[in-house]
Design an enzyme around this catalytic site. Structure first.
Site, PDB file in Angstrom:
ATOM      1  N   ALA A  98     -50.961  44.593  -3.170  1.00  0.00           N
ATOM      2  CA  ALA A  98     -50.286  44.437  -1.876  1.00  0.00           C
ATOM      3  C   ALA A  98     -50.801  45.531  -0.970  1.00  0.00           C
ATOM      4  O   ALA A  98     -51.249  46.580  -1.453  1.00  0.00           O
ATOM      5  CB  ALA A  98     -48.774  44.559  -2.040  1.00  0.00           C
ATOM      6  N   TYR A 158     -40.193  48.400  -2.736  1.00  0.00           N
ATOM      7  CA  TYR A 158     -41.048  47.489  -3.528  1.00  0.00           C
ATOM      8  C   TYR A 158     -41.307  46.191  -2.742  1.00  0.00           C
ATOM      9  O   TYR A 158     -42.317  45.518  -2.936  1.00  0.00           O
ATOM     10  CB  TYR A 158     -40.407  47.213  -4.891  1.00  0.00           C
ATOM     11  CG  TYR A 158     -41.385  46.725  -5.935  1.00  0.00           C
ATOM     12  CD1 TYR A 158     -42.478  47.503  -6.317  1.00  0.00           C
ATOM     13  CD2 TYR A 158     -41.230  45.476  -6.526  1.00  0.00           C
ATOM     14  CE1 TYR A 158     -43.381  47.054  -7.267  1.00  0.00           C
ATOM     15  CE2 TYR A 158     -42.128  45.020  -7.485  1.00  0.00           C
ATOM     16  CZ  TYR A 158     -43.193  45.820  -7.849  1.00  0.00           C
ATOM     17  OH  TYR A 158     -44.090  45.365  -8.786  1.00  0.00           O
ATOM     18  N   LYS A 165     -43.435  39.252  -7.429  1.00  0.00           N
ATOM     19  CA  LYS A 165     -43.108  39.271  -8.871  1.00  0.00           C
ATOM     20  C   LYS A 165     -42.068  38.192  -9.198  1.00  0.00           C
ATOM     21  O   LYS A 165     -42.091  37.629 -10.302  1.00  0.00           O
ATOM     22  CB  LYS A 165     -42.595  40.655  -9.292  1.00  0.00           C
ATOM     23  CG  LYS A 165     -43.653  41.745  -9.271  1.00  0.00           C
ATOM     24  CD  LYS A 165     -44.806  41.492 -10.227  1.00  0.00           C
ATOM     25  CE  LYS A 165     -45.710  42.698 -10.387  1.00  0.00           C
ATOM     26  NZ  LYS A 165     -46.978  42.370 -11.061  1.00  0.00           N
ATOM     27  N   ILE A 194     -44.539  53.208 -14.376  1.00  0.00           N
ATOM     28  CA  ILE A 194     -45.581  54.000 -15.055  1.00  0.00           C
ATOM     29  C   ILE A 194     -46.555  54.490 -13.987  1.00  0.00           C
ATOM     30  O   ILE A 194     -46.978  53.699 -13.135  1.00  0.00           O
ATOM     31  CB  ILE A 194     -46.352  53.134 -16.082  1.00  0.00           C
ATOM     32  CG1 ILE A 194     -45.406  52.552 -17.121  1.00  0.00           C
ATOM     33  CG2 ILE A 194     -47.445  53.957 -16.764  1.00  0.00           C
ATOM     34  CD1 ILE A 194     -46.094  51.660 -18.153  1.00  0.00           C
TER      35      ILE A 194
HETATM   36  P1  NDP Z   1     -53.883  49.444 -12.039  1.00  0.00           P
HETATM   37  O1  NDP Z   1     -54.183  49.844 -10.632  1.00  0.00           O
HETATM   38  O2  NDP Z   1     -54.373  50.299 -13.119  1.00  0.00           O
HETATM   39  O3  NDP Z   1     -54.351  47.935 -12.306  1.00  0.00           O
HETATM   40  C1  NDP Z   1     -54.313  46.943 -11.316  1.00  0.00           C
HETATM   41  C2  NDP Z   1     -55.468  46.018 -11.555  1.00  0.00           C
HETATM   42  O4  NDP Z   1     -55.419  44.902 -10.650  1.00  0.00           O
HETATM   43  C3  NDP Z   1     -56.838  46.689 -11.339  1.00  0.00           C
HETATM   44  O5  NDP Z   1     -57.602  46.617 -12.516  1.00  0.00           O
HETATM   45  C4  NDP Z   1     -57.475  45.864 -10.232  1.00  0.00           C
HETATM   46  O6  NDP Z   1     -58.877  45.658 -10.413  1.00  0.00           O
HETATM   47  C5  NDP Z   1     -56.771  44.541 -10.403  1.00  0.00           C
HETATM   48  N1  NDP Z   1     -56.936  43.718  -9.205  1.00  0.00           N
HETATM   49  C6  NDP Z   1     -56.423  43.914  -7.964  1.00  0.00           C
HETATM   50  N2  NDP Z   1     -56.871  42.952  -7.134  1.00  0.00           N
HETATM   51  C7  NDP Z   1     -57.675  42.125  -7.862  1.00  0.00           C
HETATM   52  C8  NDP Z   1     -58.438  40.967  -7.570  1.00  0.00           C
HETATM   53  N3  NDP Z   1     -58.480  40.431  -6.339  1.00  0.00           N
HETATM   54  N4  NDP Z   1     -59.138  40.376  -8.565  1.00  0.00           N
HETATM   55  C9  NDP Z   1     -59.131  40.889  -9.819  1.00  0.00           C
HETATM   56  N5  NDP Z   1     -58.443  42.002 -10.157  1.00  0.00           N
HETATM   57  C10 NDP Z   1     -57.729  42.612  -9.190  1.00  0.00           C
HETATM   58  O7  NDP Z   1     -52.277  49.362 -12.071  1.00  0.00           O
HETATM   59  P2  NDP Z   1     -51.218  48.926 -13.190  1.00  0.00           P
HETATM   60  O8  NDP Z   1     -51.788  49.056 -14.526  1.00  0.00           O
HETATM   61  O9  NDP Z   1     -49.971  49.641 -12.823  1.00  0.00           O
HETATM   62  O10 NDP Z   1     -50.969  47.386 -12.834  1.00  0.00           O
HETATM   63  C11 NDP Z   1     -51.164  46.321 -13.755  1.00  0.00           C
HETATM   64  C12 NDP Z   1     -50.018  45.321 -13.637  1.00  0.00           C
HETATM   65  O11 NDP Z   1     -48.807  45.928 -14.106  1.00  0.00           O
HETATM   66  C13 NDP Z   1     -49.739  44.850 -12.217  1.00  0.00           C
HETATM   67  O12 NDP Z   1     -49.379  43.480 -12.247  1.00  0.00           O
HETATM   68  C14 NDP Z   1     -48.518  45.684 -11.849  1.00  0.00           C
HETATM   69  O13 NDP Z   1     -47.745  45.102 -10.819  1.00  0.00           O
HETATM   70  C15 NDP Z   1     -47.780  45.671 -13.170  1.00  0.00           C
HETATM   71  N6  NDP Z   1     -46.706  46.638 -13.331  1.00  0.00           N
HETATM   72  C16 NDP Z   1     -46.925  47.977 -13.075  1.00  0.00           C
HETATM   73  C17 NDP Z   1     -45.909  48.885 -13.226  1.00  0.00           C
HETATM   74  C18 NDP Z   1     -46.121  50.335 -12.939  1.00  0.00           C
HETATM   75  O14 NDP Z   1     -45.149  51.065 -12.771  1.00  0.00           O
HETATM   76  N7  NDP Z   1     -47.348  50.814 -12.894  1.00  0.00           N
HETATM   77  C19 NDP Z   1     -44.559  48.465 -13.663  1.00  0.00           C
HETATM   78  C20 NDP Z   1     -44.448  47.058 -13.959  1.00  0.00           C
HETATM   79  C21 NDP Z   1     -45.486  46.186 -13.771  1.00  0.00           C
HETATM   80  P3  NDP Z   1     -59.942  46.569  -9.609  1.00  0.00           P
HETATM   81  O15 NDP Z   1     -59.607  47.998  -9.964  1.00  0.00           O
HETATM   82  O16 NDP Z   1     -61.251  46.126 -10.139  1.00  0.00           O
HETATM   83  O17 NDP Z   1     -59.718  46.288  -8.176  1.00  0.00           O
END
Ligand code: NDP
Length: 257
Positions: A98, A158, A165, A194
């Site tokens: 986002a 959020y 979500k 996290i």
């Molecule tokens: P990260 O930033 O580590 O991971 C997010 C990932 O999304 C990146 O690898 C990024 O790839 C990928 N991404 C974004 N846009 C695209 C796209 N257009 N095509 C392909 N890949 C894309 O964050 P998180 O590990 O925190 O997030 C992972 C999931 O966990 C998400 O769905 C998040 O909402 C969810 N989540 C996170 C929480 C938290 O507190 N961190 C809590 C609960 C859920 P690239 O780097 O190559 O752009």
């Protein structure tokens, strides 16, 4: 004893760096004996992933590029996976996006563009990758996505991602019904906050994790490895009777009023 995912081919989408939830998942799946295939979007993430795999002595079956904003890119990625691996047994969707400016202030100010972008990357992407992945899941399979409590309750700041979500969680249920007849299950893990690259974009992140420490039954936050093990459960035969479910891995925070 055979490992839980011995001989299983699992696709992991969303490792950006060692803090990514998808990296915690990778470690759990690797320890369980899975053959791993990775997709990523940015060159920067690709380089980090290759270094991490090398450091942890994990030999991937394939690493392919995939931007979920493009149907063509998704189709090409799964075509490449089919060529290189053939059948897959599992898919981890750990992808969301986002605009930073939409993750602060009031939800009522969400722009049309910002709303559509969050829905496209964070929710529709599960639909498109499920469609492509089911063709490779000829022996049945399991798909797991990552969600957050902001889908169920108002978490200040959020905003547009909470609504995306909610859409993602509803998609888990509709997709579970569609692909269930092929022996494919679809579930979500709802993790507590996290500190990751994506989490940096959410306003008041520190405050959110302090509230969890104070209020959650376990009086602590959770980490990537705990999400990894819950995701492993969903990908394994241990969860064979479960589909369309959202499992909270949040130290119990969601039960507290
Ligand atoms: P990260 O930033 O580590 O991971 C997010 C990932 O999304 C990146 O690898 C990024 O790839 C990928 N991404 C974004 N846009 C695209 C796209 N257009 N095509 C392909 N890949 C894309 O964050 P998180 O590990 O925190 O997030 C992972 C999931 O966990 C998400 O769905 C998040 O909402 C969810 N989540 C996170 C929480 C938290 O507190 N961190 C809590 C609960 C859920 P690239 O780097 O190559 O752009």
């Amino acid at each position: 004893m055979t490992k839980l995912l011995e001989g299983k081919n699992i696709v992991v989408m969303g490792v950006a760096n060692e803090r990514s939830i998808a990296w915690g998942i990778t470690k759990s799946l690797h320890n369980a004996g899975a053959n791993l295939i990775f997709t990523n979007r940015q060159e920067r993430s690709y380089k980090k992933l290759v270094k991490l795999l090398d450091k942890h002595e994990i030999e991937p079956k394939a690493v392919v590029s995939c931007d979920v904003a493009s149907d063509e890119s998704v189709q090409e990625a799964f075509n490449e996976i089919k060529e290189k691996v053939g059948v897959i047994h599992g898919l981890v969707h750990s992808v969301a996006f986002a605009k930073r400016e939409e993750l602060q202030g009031e939800y009522v100010n969400t722009s049309r563009d910002g709303f559509l972008l969050a829905q496209e990357i964070s929710a529709y992407s599960l639909v498109s990758v499920t469609k492509a992945a089911q063709e490779l899941m000829t022996e049945g399979g399991s798909i797991v996505t990552q969600t957050y409590i902001g889908a169920e309750q108002v978490v200040p700041g959020y905003n547009v991602m909470g609504v995306a979500k909610a859409s993602l969680e509803a998609s888990v249920r509709y997709l579970a019904e569609d692909v269930g007849k092929r022996g494919i299950r679809v579930n979500a893990v709802s993790a507590g906050p996290i500190r990751t690259l994506s989490a940096k974009g959410v306003a008041n992140f520190n405050e959110k994790s302090h509230v969890v420490e104070e209020k959650a039954p376990l009086r602590r936050n959770i980490d990537q490895d705990e999400v990894g093990d819950a995701t492993l459960f969903f990908l394994s035969e241990l969860s064979r009777g479960i589909t369309g479910e959202v499992l909270h891995v949040d130290a119990g925070f969601n039960i507290i009023g």
